[in-house]
Design an enzyme around this catalytic site. Structure first.
Site, PDB file in Angstrom:
ATOM      1  N   LEU A 161      -3.497   2.783 -10.451  1.00 39.61           N
ATOM      2  CA  LEU A 161      -2.211   2.207 -10.850  1.00 39.61           C
ATOM      3  C   LEU A 161      -1.730   1.152  -9.853  1.00 39.61           C
ATOM      4  CD1 LEU A 161       0.197   3.598  -8.941  1.00 39.61           C
ATOM      5  CD2 LEU A 161      -0.200   5.509 -10.475  1.00 39.61           C
ATOM      6  N   GLU A 163       1.524  -0.832  -8.157  1.00 39.36           N
ATOM      7  CA  GLU A 163       2.960  -0.721  -7.901  1.00 39.36           C
ATOM      8  C   GLU A 163       3.663  -1.696  -8.832  1.00 39.36           C
ATOM      9  OE1 GLU A 163       2.563   0.002  -3.157  1.00 39.36           O
ATOM     10  OE2 GLU A 163       4.364  -1.000  -3.876  1.00 39.36           O
ATOM     11  N   ASN A 234     -11.052  -2.031  -5.861  1.00 37.33           N
ATOM     12  CA  ASN A 234     -10.069  -2.822  -5.111  1.00 37.33           C
ATOM     13  C   ASN A 234     -10.728  -3.994  -4.385  1.00 37.33           C
ATOM     14  OD1 ASN A 234      -7.806  -1.534  -5.931  1.00 37.33           O
ATOM     15  ND2 ASN A 234      -7.370  -0.486  -4.012  1.00 37.33           N
ATOM     16  N   ALA A 278      -4.215 -18.138  -8.347  1.00 37.89           N
ATOM     17  CA  ALA A 278      -4.188 -18.662  -6.984  1.00 37.89           C
ATOM     18  C   ALA A 278      -2.768 -18.534  -6.435  1.00 37.89           C
ATOM     19  CB  ALA A 278      -4.627 -20.115  -6.988  1.00 37.89           C
ATOM     20  N   GLY A 283      -1.291  -9.015  -0.826  1.00 41.63           N
ATOM     21  CA  GLY A 283      -0.606  -8.225   0.192  1.00 41.63           C
ATOM     22  C   GLY A 283      -0.553  -6.799  -0.315  1.00 41.63           C
ATOM     23  N   CYS A 286      -2.694  -1.670  -0.376  1.00 36.63           N
ATOM     24  CA  CYS A 286      -4.001  -1.189  -0.856  1.00 36.63           C
ATOM     25  C   CYS A 286      -5.170  -2.112  -0.567  1.00 36.63           C
ATOM     26  CB  CYS A 286      -3.909  -0.941  -2.349  1.00 36.63           C
ATOM     27  SG  CYS A 286      -2.530   0.133  -2.764  1.00 36.63           S
ATOM     28  N   ARG A 353       4.946  -3.871   2.645  1.00 35.31           N
ATOM     29  CA  ARG A 353       3.729  -3.640   3.426  1.00 35.31           C
ATOM     30  C   ARG A 353       2.762  -4.813   3.275  1.00 35.31           C
ATOM     31  NH1 ARG A 353       2.372   2.363   1.581  1.00 35.31           N
ATOM     32  NH2 ARG A 353       3.350   1.569  -0.307  1.00 35.31           N
TER      33      ARG A 353
HETATM   34  C1  UGA Z   1      -3.824  -2.445  -6.316  1.00 34.78           C
HETATM   35  C2  UGA Z   1      -4.767  -2.322  -7.535  1.00 34.78           C
HETATM   36  O1  UGA Z   1      -4.506  -3.378  -8.450  1.00 34.78           O
HETATM   37  C3  UGA Z   1      -4.585  -0.983  -8.242  1.00 34.78           C
HETATM   38  O2  UGA Z   1      -5.523  -0.868  -9.296  1.00 34.78           O
HETATM   39  C4  UGA Z   1      -4.796   0.137  -7.232  1.00 34.78           C
HETATM   40  O3  UGA Z   1      -4.587   1.423  -7.814  1.00 34.78           O
HETATM   41  C5  UGA Z   1      -3.829  -0.033  -6.067  1.00 34.78           C
HETATM   42  O4  UGA Z   1      -4.052  -1.318  -5.456  1.00 34.78           O
HETATM   43  C6  UGA Z   1      -4.095   1.067  -5.073  1.00 34.78           C
HETATM   44  O5  UGA Z   1      -5.193   1.106  -4.505  1.00 34.78           O
HETATM   45  O6  UGA Z   1      -3.261   1.973  -4.916  1.00 34.78           O
HETATM   46  P1  UGA Z   1      -1.222  -2.996  -5.958  1.00 34.78           P
HETATM   47  O7  UGA Z   1      -1.594  -3.148  -4.525  1.00 34.78           O
HETATM   48  O8  UGA Z   1      -0.073  -2.133  -6.324  1.00 34.78           O
HETATM   49  O9  UGA Z   1      -2.474  -2.416  -6.797  1.00 34.78           O
HETATM   50  O10 UGA Z   1      -0.895  -4.422  -6.498  1.00 34.78           O
HETATM   51  P2  UGA Z   1      -1.561  -5.555  -7.402  1.00 34.78           P
HETATM   52  O11 UGA Z   1      -0.689  -5.798  -8.554  1.00 34.78           O
HETATM   53  O12 UGA Z   1      -2.987  -5.294  -7.674  1.00 34.78           O
HETATM   54  O13 UGA Z   1      -1.428  -6.816  -6.440  1.00 34.78           O
HETATM   55  C7  UGA Z   1      -1.989  -6.849  -5.139  1.00 34.78           C
HETATM   56  C8  UGA Z   1      -1.781  -8.193  -4.509  1.00 34.78           C
HETATM   57  O14 UGA Z   1      -2.627  -9.170  -5.109  1.00 34.78           O
HETATM   58  C9  UGA Z   1      -0.357  -8.729  -4.630  1.00 34.78           C
HETATM   59  O15 UGA Z   1       0.035  -9.252  -3.374  1.00 34.78           O
HETATM   60  C10 UGA Z   1      -0.463  -9.828  -5.645  1.00 34.78           C
HETATM   61  O16 UGA Z   1       0.484 -10.856  -5.439  1.00 34.78           O
HETATM   62  C11 UGA Z   1      -1.859 -10.342  -5.384  1.00 34.78           C
HETATM   63  N1  UGA Z   1      -2.480 -11.013  -6.550  1.00 34.78           N
HETATM   64  C12 UGA Z   1      -2.764 -10.321  -7.684  1.00 34.78           C
HETATM   65  C13 UGA Z   1      -2.811 -12.357  -6.459  1.00 34.78           C
HETATM   66  O17 UGA Z   1      -2.572 -13.010  -5.414  1.00 34.78           O
HETATM   67  N2  UGA Z   1      -3.406 -12.967  -7.523  1.00 34.78           N
HETATM   68  C14 UGA Z   1      -3.690 -12.300  -8.666  1.00 34.78           C
HETATM   69  O18 UGA Z   1      -4.239 -12.912  -9.598  1.00 34.78           O
HETATM   70  C15 UGA Z   1      -3.352 -10.942  -8.747  1.00 34.78           C
END
Ligand code: UGA
Length: 457
Positions: A161, A163, A234, A278, A283, A286, A353
């Protein structure tokens, strides 16, 4: 309890624990949440969600009759069919994940289990490879010290999942991974998740079903594969983001538009459009933790994970491309005033975080700039967690813009898309904007007199 519903104990009420607890309770299971922090338990007992997660409090109220909260594992363990360990596994300074909280819970379980048939012990936290086996060793040791014979199973059931979308992701997952050496344990967890696997639960209006929603697949593996699946998933997503950010850097040099490039490659289903935005890089708690942990694990075997290491390196630099852009527009940052739009690591959360904003603010202050900040919901967390950062905290965008030489979009909060830019620009000293998330309408901003810079455009 209705037929098929189980008694479930969830230890740890962070993002994963609380969301899982509320979701399983909504499905009809009798769920007891255990946390050592009495303040958290007291708030939960009052029906207050202790994390900011869209839809969580609503689901909590819908599932209320099946939920209980306690600080005592001993009180809740009797009769449990499934015990889910969802406590934190923070990164150690060497990059490895710290398993001590998980081990402590396992030890307590070993001290409490009675003779006979015991529950399935499930690790749901992101845990290092070999943790399921380690949990069993710790429990067995306690059982043997007490001379108790208990037959129980251990399973790894990693969580995917996000956040900010935790409830949606829980009810509408692509897959549920169950890693165990025992078929009976897999069957039991299949039953636990049956309403999700079969999509037979009563849908809640606010929890929007994704348009491409197929029946989730239960992926049954051995425990080690399940543990590696979590890290691999991840790491792959993190690599996709770093890939597109690296490409964005080249797009800027050659005069391409990364948004067009993303569409052009992402529509190829072998590549896929998601996690290809992009921006300022990833951040959150995870991706950084898990990419470092997998590199650390591999290093134990003398095996370098070169692609993942490169993704980490690209990401480290990406957030500071903002500084380069500000320097190219404003030349000298000492004495300039910069407004930071968004602090949370992504929208719909107040989580700071590993948020790019924090690193960017630190660098701007080092360079002698004055920094003003605004975030729709993370201001409280920011003031509490970063009192040492000497910035002006603002309560809205107009206040933020006042006297600024430049604005920087760090978090793509939806409300930033519908701003009256002429009004905002009138309050600024110079109309420069760095859109670190490519979320704004460049033409509209330029029409309002702004000098606009995106990422890879
Ligand atoms: C991430 C994974 O997507 C989940 O599947 C996983 O369960 C979770 O880690 C975990 O290990 O607990 P999360 O860290 O909550 O989830 O957030 P994401 O929505 O995946 O985004 C992570 C980061 O990537 C954010 O900073 C977001 O801005 C960045 N991001 C995301 C990008 O820069 N570009 C994108 O196209 C997508």
């Amino acid at each position: 309890m209705k037929n098929g519903n189980m008694k479930v104990v969830i230890v740890g009420t962070g993002y994963v624990g609380l969301t899982t607890a509320v979701s399983l309770a909504y499905l009809g299971h009798e769920v007891s949440c255990v946390d050592t922090n009495p303040d958290i338990i007291a708030r939960l007992q009052n029906g207050q969600a202790t994390i900011h997660e869209p839809g969580l409090e609503r689901m909590m109220s819908l599932a209320w009759e099946n939920l209980s909260f306690t600080t005592s594992l001993a009180d809740s363990l009797a009769g449990a069919a499934v015990v889910i360990i969802a406590v934190g596994t923070p990164a150690k300074s060497n990059g490895d994940a710290d398993l001590s909280s998980v081990e402590k819970v396992a030890e307590q379980i070993g001290m409490l289990l009675g003779a006979g048939i015991g529950p399935i012990i499930v690790t749901k936290s992101t845990v290092p490879i070999g943790s399921a086996r380690r949990v069993r060793t710790v429990i067995d040791r306690q059982l043997s010290l007490r001379g108790v014979e208990c037959s129980y199973h251990v399973a790894s059931n990693p969580e995917f999942l996000r956040e900010g979308a935790a409830i949606t992701d829980t009810f509408y997952p692509d897959r549920i991974v169950v890693g165990t050496d025992d078929n009976a344990a897999t069957d039991m967890l299949r039953k636990l998740y049956a309403p999700i696997l079969n999509q037979t639960f009563a849908a809640v209006e606010e929890i929007v079903r994704p348009t491409e929603n197929n029946l989730p697949v239960l992926v049954s593996t051995n425990p080690t594969s399940a543990e590696l699946i979590k890290y691999a998933a991840n790491s792959f997503l993190a690599m996709k983001i770093s890939f597109i950010n690296e490409m964005a850097g080249l797009a800027e040099k050659v005069g391409a538009d990364i948004k067009e490039v993303t569409q052009g490659i992402g529509l190829d289903r072998r590549i896929g459009i998601r996690y290809l935005e992009a921006g300022l890089g990833w951040g959150g708690s995870c991706f950084a933790k898990d990419t470092h942990a997998i590199v650390y694990t591999a290093a134990q075997y003398g095996y370098p994970m070169e692609l993942i290491q490169a993704a980490i390196n690209v990401n480290k630099h990406q957030r500071f491309t903002v500084i380069e852009k500000l320097q190219s527009s404003l030349k000298v940052l000492r004495g300039a005033t910069i407004g930071i739009m968004g602090l949370a690591f992504k929208p719909n959360t107040d989580d700071l975080r590993d948020a790019p904003a924090i690193a960017i603010i630190g660098k701007l202050l080092d360079l002698g700039a004055r920094v003003r900040v605004y975030d729709p919901i993370a201001m409280g967390n920011f003031s509490r967690q970063y009192p040492e950062l000497s910035v002006d905290c603002c309560s809205g965008l107009e206040e933020l813009a006042t006297g600024c030489d430049a604005l920087v979009v760090v978090t793509e909060w939806p409300e930033f898309a519908s701003v009256a830019w002429v009004k905002i620009g009138a309050r600024m000293r110079q109309r420069t904007i760095v859109d670190g998330r490519n979320m704004l309408n460049k033409a509209r901003l330029e029409k309002s007199g702004f000098h606009y810079q995106g990422v890879g455009r």
